[in-house]
Each structure stands twice: as C-alpha cells, then as structure tokens.
Scaffold this motif. Structure first.
Motif, PDB file in Angstrom:
ATOM      1  N   ARG A   8       0.823  -1.202   0.000  1.00  0.00           N
ATOM      2  CA  ARG A   8       0.000   0.000   0.000  1.00  0.00           C
ATOM      3  C   ARG A   8       0.863   1.260   0.000  1.00  0.00           C
ATOM      4  O   ARG A   8       0.605   2.219  -0.749  1.00  0.00           O
ATOM      5  CB  ARG A   8      -0.927   0.008   1.210  1.00  0.00           C
ATOM      6  CG  ARG A   8      -1.883   1.203   1.253  1.00  0.00           C
ATOM      7  CD  ARG A   8      -2.575   1.302   2.602  1.00  0.00           C
ATOM      8  NE  ARG A   8      -1.640   1.654   3.654  1.00  0.00           N
ATOM      9  CZ  ARG A   8      -1.209   2.907   3.879  1.00  0.00           C
ATOM     10  NH1 ARG A   8      -1.597   3.899   3.094  1.00  0.00           N
ATOM     11  NH2 ARG A   8      -0.374   3.142   4.859  1.00  0.00           N
ATOM     12  N   LYS A   9       1.905   1.249   0.815  1.00  0.00           N
ATOM     13  CA  LYS A   9       2.783   2.419   0.906  1.00  0.00           C
ATOM     14  C   LYS A   9       3.530   2.662  -0.407  1.00  0.00           C
ATOM     15  O   LYS A   9       3.687   3.798  -0.849  1.00  0.00           O
ATOM     16  CB  LYS A   9       3.777   2.238   2.054  1.00  0.00           C
ATOM     17  CG  LYS A   9       3.139   2.287   3.436  1.00  0.00           C
ATOM     18  CD  LYS A   9       4.178   2.029   4.523  1.00  0.00           C
ATOM     19  CE  LYS A   9       3.548   2.078   5.904  1.00  0.00           C
ATOM     20  NZ  LYS A   9       4.520   1.770   6.979  1.00  0.00           N
ATOM     21  N   LEU A  10       3.981   1.570  -1.025  1.00  0.00           N
ATOM     22  CA  LEU A  10       4.699   1.700  -2.298  1.00  0.00           C
ATOM     23  C   LEU A  10       3.781   2.269  -3.384  1.00  0.00           C
ATOM     24  O   LEU A  10       4.196   3.138  -4.167  1.00  0.00           O
ATOM     25  CB  LEU A  10       5.254   0.348  -2.734  1.00  0.00           C
ATOM     26  CG  LEU A  10       6.465  -0.168  -1.965  1.00  0.00           C
ATOM     27  CD1 LEU A  10       6.776  -1.608  -2.357  1.00  0.00           C
ATOM     28  CD2 LEU A  10       7.691   0.712  -2.215  1.00  0.00           C
ATOM     29  N   ARG A  11       2.545   1.803  -3.413  1.00  0.00           N
ATOM     30  CA  ARG A  11       1.605   2.319  -4.413  1.00  0.00           C
ATOM     31  C   ARG A  11       1.265   3.782  -4.130  1.00  0.00           C
ATOM     32  O   ARG A  11       1.094   4.584  -5.050  1.00  0.00           O
ATOM     33  CB  ARG A  11       0.338   1.469  -4.455  1.00  0.00           C
ATOM     34  CG  ARG A  11       0.585   0.038  -4.934  1.00  0.00           C
ATOM     35  CD  ARG A  11      -0.714  -0.679  -5.271  1.00  0.00           C
ATOM     36  NE  ARG A  11      -0.495  -2.079  -5.594  1.00  0.00           N
ATOM     37  CZ  ARG A  11      -0.062  -2.536  -6.763  1.00  0.00           C
ATOM     38  NH1 ARG A  11       0.222  -1.667  -7.743  1.00  0.00           N
ATOM     39  NH2 ARG A  11       0.101  -3.834  -6.973  1.00  0.00           N
ATOM     40  N   LEU A  15       4.857   3.985  -6.764  1.00  0.00           N
ATOM     41  CA  LEU A  15       5.862   2.974  -7.096  1.00  0.00           C
ATOM     42  C   LEU A  15       5.188   1.630  -7.396  1.00  0.00           C
ATOM     43  O   LEU A  15       5.682   0.572  -7.025  1.00  0.00           O
ATOM     44  CB  LEU A  15       6.862   2.822  -5.949  1.00  0.00           C
ATOM     45  CG  LEU A  15       7.758   4.047  -5.683  1.00  0.00           C
ATOM     46  CD1 LEU A  15       8.594   3.828  -4.432  1.00  0.00           C
ATOM     47  CD2 LEU A  15       8.668   4.319  -6.869  1.00  0.00           C
ATOM     48  N   SER A  16       4.052   1.682  -8.078  1.00  0.00           N
ATOM     49  CA  SER A  16       3.330   0.456  -8.407  1.00  0.00           C
ATOM     50  C   SER A  16       4.176  -0.486  -9.249  1.00  0.00           C
ATOM     51  O   SER A  16       4.077  -1.712  -9.140  1.00  0.00           O
ATOM     52  CB  SER A  16       2.041   0.798  -9.161  1.00  0.00           C
ATOM     53  OG  SER A  16       1.158   1.536  -8.342  1.00  0.00           O
ATOM     54  N   GLU A  17       5.022   0.083 -10.104  1.00  0.00           N
ATOM     55  CA  GLU A  17       5.883  -0.746 -10.942  1.00  0.00           C
ATOM     56  C   GLU A  17       6.856  -1.562 -10.095  1.00  0.00           C
ATOM     57  O   GLU A  17       7.220  -2.692 -10.459  1.00  0.00           O
ATOM     58  CB  GLU A  17       6.668   0.121 -11.924  1.00  0.00           C
ATOM     59  CG  GLU A  17       5.812   0.906 -12.910  1.00  0.00           C
ATOM     60  CD  GLU A  17       5.392   2.256 -12.355  1.00  0.00           C
ATOM     61  OE1 GLU A  17       4.810   3.040 -13.123  1.00  0.00           O
ATOM     62  OE2 GLU A  17       5.651   2.528 -11.167  1.00  0.00           O
TER      63      GLU A  17
END
Length: 247
Positions: A8-11, A15-17
């Motif tokens: 969740r934090k990355l998205r 940074l979804s990739e």
C-alpha cells in the motif's frame, strides 16, 4: 513477499511498478531465490525503465505530432537522393544541445512532415519537451489568445519554452504585419535557448520576400538562418511512392 501494508505504501508513493516487479520475481523460479541485492537491482532497473517509458509516452502525446507513427528507423532512403548521414546525425539530437535550427525544404509530398515528426520523437526519447504545430494553427491560437487578458503574452511564453518546436507549413500563406511581429517574438525568445524545425516548400532565396521584405524579415531570417541545418527532402513524391507500393 512483502506484506500488504508495504504494498500500500509503495503504491501511494507512485511505485506500483516496483510492486509489479516484486510480484513477477515471486512467480519466476529463476529470480525468487536470488540474493537480495540482485533482486533489488533487477527491481530498480525495471522501475526505472517503466518510469522512463511513461515519461516518454507522455511527452510524445503532448507533442501533438501530425504523424504519430513517424520513426527514424522507418525512414525510406531508396531512390530518394537525400543525405542519410546528416539525417542520422540529426537523430542524435546534438543539434538541440547546440541550439541549432533545422529547415526541411522540399515540395509537397516529399516527406518533410514525416522527417520532422520522426526527429521530434527522438527528442522525446531524450526527454526534451517538444511540440508540433502548423503555422496556420499557431496564428489561429494567437487570434484566440487576443480575447484573453495577457493571452498573447502567455502564448508566446508557452511556445518559447519548448526544447524543440516544429513549425510545419512555414511561409505557406501570406503573412500580415501583426503575424510577423508575433512570430518574431517567439523566434527571438527561442534564439540561442531552444531549437526549431521548419518545414517549408520555399528555398532560402524566397524567404525574405515571403516574410514581407522589411525589417521583420531581416530580423527573423537572421535568427533562424544564422545557425541552421538546411536539408533538401529530395524529388521523390513519398505519397505516390507509398500508394504505389500498397497496390
């Protein structure tokens, strides 16, 4: 695999990739058991490429190229009598680094527009803000801008700030004095700060008269011609050539 909260934090950080490549690694037997630093390197390379591809795609879309599929690799040279070496050098975009202009001169159908759009796409690949516009459309935008407060000033600023500006149908129609003043302001502000590609049917010897033959003609030509690459697009009618080959 990383937990849902980390995903969740990355998205949220756009940074979804990065999440995508981690998930692909988990499903790939060849990479899931690699050391952490190798997996991280693979993920970063993938993330960088995906972000780069999105930036370039955005630049190409916003450039509004008239020929969307124009590409340097697809330029036709056979029987065309055009300078391949110069064109390949232009494709490196070094002329933009040196703030040079490019003039594609040739008759209707000789491929000026395609060559300009192909070079524009190469500029986008180097993350250079690029814009294609027909001169008649640019003047229409100017007319519409006169109806807004500071509209013309903002329009001049907008077209002055592109790293590469492509002006198609240059000098095709007669220009009024107010047109020349408007164009001079854009050209003056772009002088030694950006590159412009001009697509025209007219030879250099015709320009002064087409520009009105006065002081604005002198000033505009001085700023365009001074450091320009002139490119003859040859005698082959590309429209007829492609039509014949498709039969």
């Amino acid at each position: 695999m990383i937990d849902n909260e980390t995903v969740r934090k990355l998205r949220q950080l756009d940074l979804s990739e990065f999440v995508d490549t981690l998930e692909m690694q988990e499903m790939d037997q060849d990479t899931r058991h690699l050391p952490f630093d190798e997996r991280l390197q693979i993920s970063i390379d993938y993330l960088y490429q995906e972000k780069y591809n999105k930036r370039v795609s955005g630049l190409i879309k916003r450039s509004k190229f008239r020929i969307q599929d124009a590409d340097v690799a697809s330029i036709h040279y056979e029987k065309r009598e055009i300078d391949r070496q110069t064109l390949q050098e232009l494709a490196t975009c070094n002329y933009i680094n040196h703030r040079q202009n490019v003039i594609f001169q040739g008759f209707t159908g000789s491929g000026k527009k395609y060559l300009a759009c192909a070079l524009g796409k190469e500029a986008c690949k180097q993350e250079i803000r690029t814009r294609y516009v027909r001169l008649p459309d640019l003047l229409i935008e100017r007319d519409e801008a006169t109806l807004k407060p500071k509209g013309v000033t903002n329009l001049i600023k907008k077209f002055s700030n592109y790293g590469l500006l492509i002006i198609d149908e240059w000098l095709l129609d007669d220009l009024l004095e107010e047109d020349l003043k408007f164009l001079f302001e854009i050209i003056e502000r772009r002088y030694d700060s950006g590159s412009t590609i001009y697509c025209t049917q007219f030879r250099k010897s015709d320009w002064h008269q087409r520009l009105g033959g006065g002081v604005h003609a002198d000033a505009i030509m001085d700023r365009i011609v001074h450091n320009a690459v002139w490119y003859d697009t040859g005698q082959l009618n590309m429209c007829e050539h492609h039509s014949f080959n498709q039969q």
